[in-house]
Motif scaffolding. Sequence first.
Motif, PDB file in Angstrom:
ATOM      1  N   THR A 145       0.808  -1.215   0.000  1.00  0.00           N
ATOM      2  CA  THR A 145       0.000   0.000   0.000  1.00  0.00           C
ATOM      3  C   THR A 145       0.840   1.264   0.000  1.00  0.00           C
ATOM      4  OG1 THR A 145      -1.693  -1.184   1.259  1.00  0.00           O
ATOM      5  CG2 THR A 145      -1.863   1.205   1.196  1.00  0.00           C
ATOM      6  N   GLU A 146       1.901   1.268   0.811  1.00  0.00           N
ATOM      7  CA  GLU A 146       2.639   2.501   1.040  1.00  0.00           C
ATOM      8  C   GLU A 146       3.920   2.638   0.230  1.00  0.00           C
ATOM      9  OE1 GLU A 146       1.431   5.013   2.994  1.00  0.00           O
ATOM     10  OE2 GLU A 146      -0.346   3.728   2.964  1.00  0.00           O
ATOM     11  N   ASP A 147       4.570   1.524  -0.105  1.00  0.00           N
ATOM     12  CA  ASP A 147       5.867   1.645  -0.784  1.00  0.00           C
ATOM     13  C   ASP A 147       6.269   0.279  -1.338  1.00  0.00           C
ATOM     14  OD1 ASP A 147       8.355   2.345  -1.675  1.00  0.00           O
ATOM     15  OD2 ASP A 147       9.192   2.847   0.285  1.00  0.00           O
ATOM     16  N   LYS A 148       5.749  -0.059  -2.514  1.00  0.00           N
ATOM     17  CA  LYS A 148       5.969  -1.399  -3.052  1.00  0.00           C
ATOM     18  C   LYS A 148       7.420  -1.642  -3.456  1.00  0.00           C
ATOM     19  CE  LYS A 148       4.388  -0.070  -7.693  1.00  0.00           C
ATOM     20  NZ  LYS A 148       3.363  -0.333  -8.733  1.00  0.00           N
ATOM     21  N   ARG A 149       8.222  -0.576  -3.601  1.00  0.00           N
ATOM     22  CA  ARG A 149       9.636  -0.751  -3.928  1.00  0.00           C
ATOM     23  C   ARG A 149      10.529  -0.645  -2.684  1.00  0.00           C
ATOM     24  NH1 ARG A 149       7.302   1.603  -8.428  1.00  0.00           N
ATOM     25  NH2 ARG A 149       7.064   3.599  -7.361  1.00  0.00           N
ATOM     26  N   PHE A 150       9.934  -0.718  -1.509  1.00  0.00           N
ATOM     27  CA  PHE A 150      10.665  -0.488  -0.263  1.00  0.00           C
ATOM     28  C   PHE A 150      11.862  -1.416  -0.121  1.00  0.00           C
ATOM     29  CE2 PHE A 150      11.133  -1.550   4.319  1.00  0.00           C
ATOM     30  CZ  PHE A 150      11.614  -0.320   4.750  1.00  0.00           C
ATOM     31  N   TYR A 151      11.696  -2.697  -0.442  1.00  0.00           N
ATOM     32  CA  TYR A 151      12.774  -3.673  -0.250  1.00  0.00           C
ATOM     33  C   TYR A 151      13.703  -3.793  -1.466  1.00  0.00           C
ATOM     34  CZ  TYR A 151      11.114  -5.467   4.236  1.00  0.00           C
ATOM     35  OH  TYR A 151      10.776  -5.598   5.559  1.00  0.00           O
TER      36      TYR A 151
END
Length: 561
Positions: A145-151
């Motif tokens: 929801t918030e940051d699909k590229r976070f990892y």
Amino acid sequence: MSTDRGTRKPLVADRRQSQPPRKAGGGTGGSGGGPRKPGRTRRAAPAKKRGPVGWFLYVLFWPIRILFKIGLVLGLVTALIVGVAVWTTASDLPPADQLIDGRTRGSVTMLDRGGEVFAWRGDQFGGAVTADTVSRHLRNAVVATEDKRFYAWYHPGIDFYGTGAAMIRNYRTSGDPLSGAGGSSITQQTAKLLCFGEEFDPEKWETEAAYEADCRETTLARKIREAIYAMAMESRYTKDEILTIYLNRAYLGAGARGFEAASQRYFGKSAAEVNPAEAAMLAGLLRAPSYYDPTRNLQRARDRGETVLMLMHDSGYLSDSALAEARANPAELSSAAQAEVGGYFADWVMQSGPEFFTRDTTEDVIIRTTLDPEMQRDAEEALQWIFDNKVREGSEAQAAIVVMSADGAVRAMVGGRATRVSGVFNRATQAMRQTGSSFKPFVYATALDFGLTPIDVVDDVQSCWNIPGSGQWCPENYTNDFRGPVSLTEALVHSLNIPAVKVAEIVGLEQVVNVTRGFGIDSEVATNLAVALGASESTLLEMTGAYAGILNGGSAVEPYG
């Protein structure tokens, strides 16, 4: 042939000699047209002249070359400054586990008389969770929801694509690229939750709400500061540590700080146990916690949760079958969250209880109260029935209810027409209203103390009194008639006005005031004959407490919750 071979000179390179200047018209000495001797230097070819096209291209690209060099220098300088700022900020960051609980106040959890939770106040925390201990569905829902590229390995703490897209949308919507959706990464949002390392200072901010609003303010300078702090966090903490801080500090409505508190608040279970539908609803709260609060509008919260489920599916976190199952079984609120009773009562406990346990607690406190949930529901339903059946539509009339035991224990409280509210004006404890005929029992109680008996007689006839400054005062009964001689008991039963005024006059107004004080009415009491008819003002809670004293055999009680 043998002779020629014997007299041939050895193969030796000619010695290089500098050539004398060539004379005009020829070479040195003999003929000028002979072959060039070894060692002679070649003259440079003359420079090519620029044509019109060449000059045009030169003039065209010269500023570009200059600007490129200037940009390169500025870029290197900016990179150096940013690098130093990130390194300095990162070196000042504390260990990640010190940033999990950032509350400056504790929470209050209230239990009813049976020991069941019915209300929460303050900032609920619920306990620390980590990116590893929460339900994988919840972790996936937040990331999707918030940051699909976070990892992603190329994620430096700033989602450049998301930020750029958000700025374009904001510009098209409002003309201001910084106003509206931020497109911030989870790391950037965490930086704002930490207020870039600046702690709450009551001398700088009047309230925590003002502090948080200031931290969320969107300006160019703030966005730059946010980016630097986010990159510093990425260089100091792992991705899981950043996500852990975020999971514990995010506000999720109803006073819940962090996903553990929210999961307990809405579902009555740990954040480690939520299923995909529940996880999606919790993650959906991040956009607008109050608007999507499921205790206010469950269907709206479910609709938002379904959007999150689709994002989880699109990101590969949910299979088709898992998505279908979550849609078929939407999240359900716990019984405590569904009940939502006793809001006025809880507010009163927070206002009347000791400050170090309620308003100014720095710890998480559990308070067992006197509330009876069945009586509370009955009181709320009764009030609603009155407004549905006895009050005309569109009326702005209000009402309040207090139910109290003989010892002063408050069992139910309704402070207004709207029942599922908190933090609003409580007409049961705050509204000052004339007591009216409900004051008359204290007049007759004074008469009993004075020596009169319930069978003593007083005349209920037309009577007038001269009131200094007001002239003649001639009260009447509600029925506009008079009963003649009546006993004190009969006068009280029928709430007759003339006998009440006459009894107050007989025993003395000062004695009436003293007896009233003895029953716990601390509000100001009028010192004229109109006091017998309830001209003074009091709160409903105060009057109920006084009546509880009558039920308690004439011994005053202190209302408590």
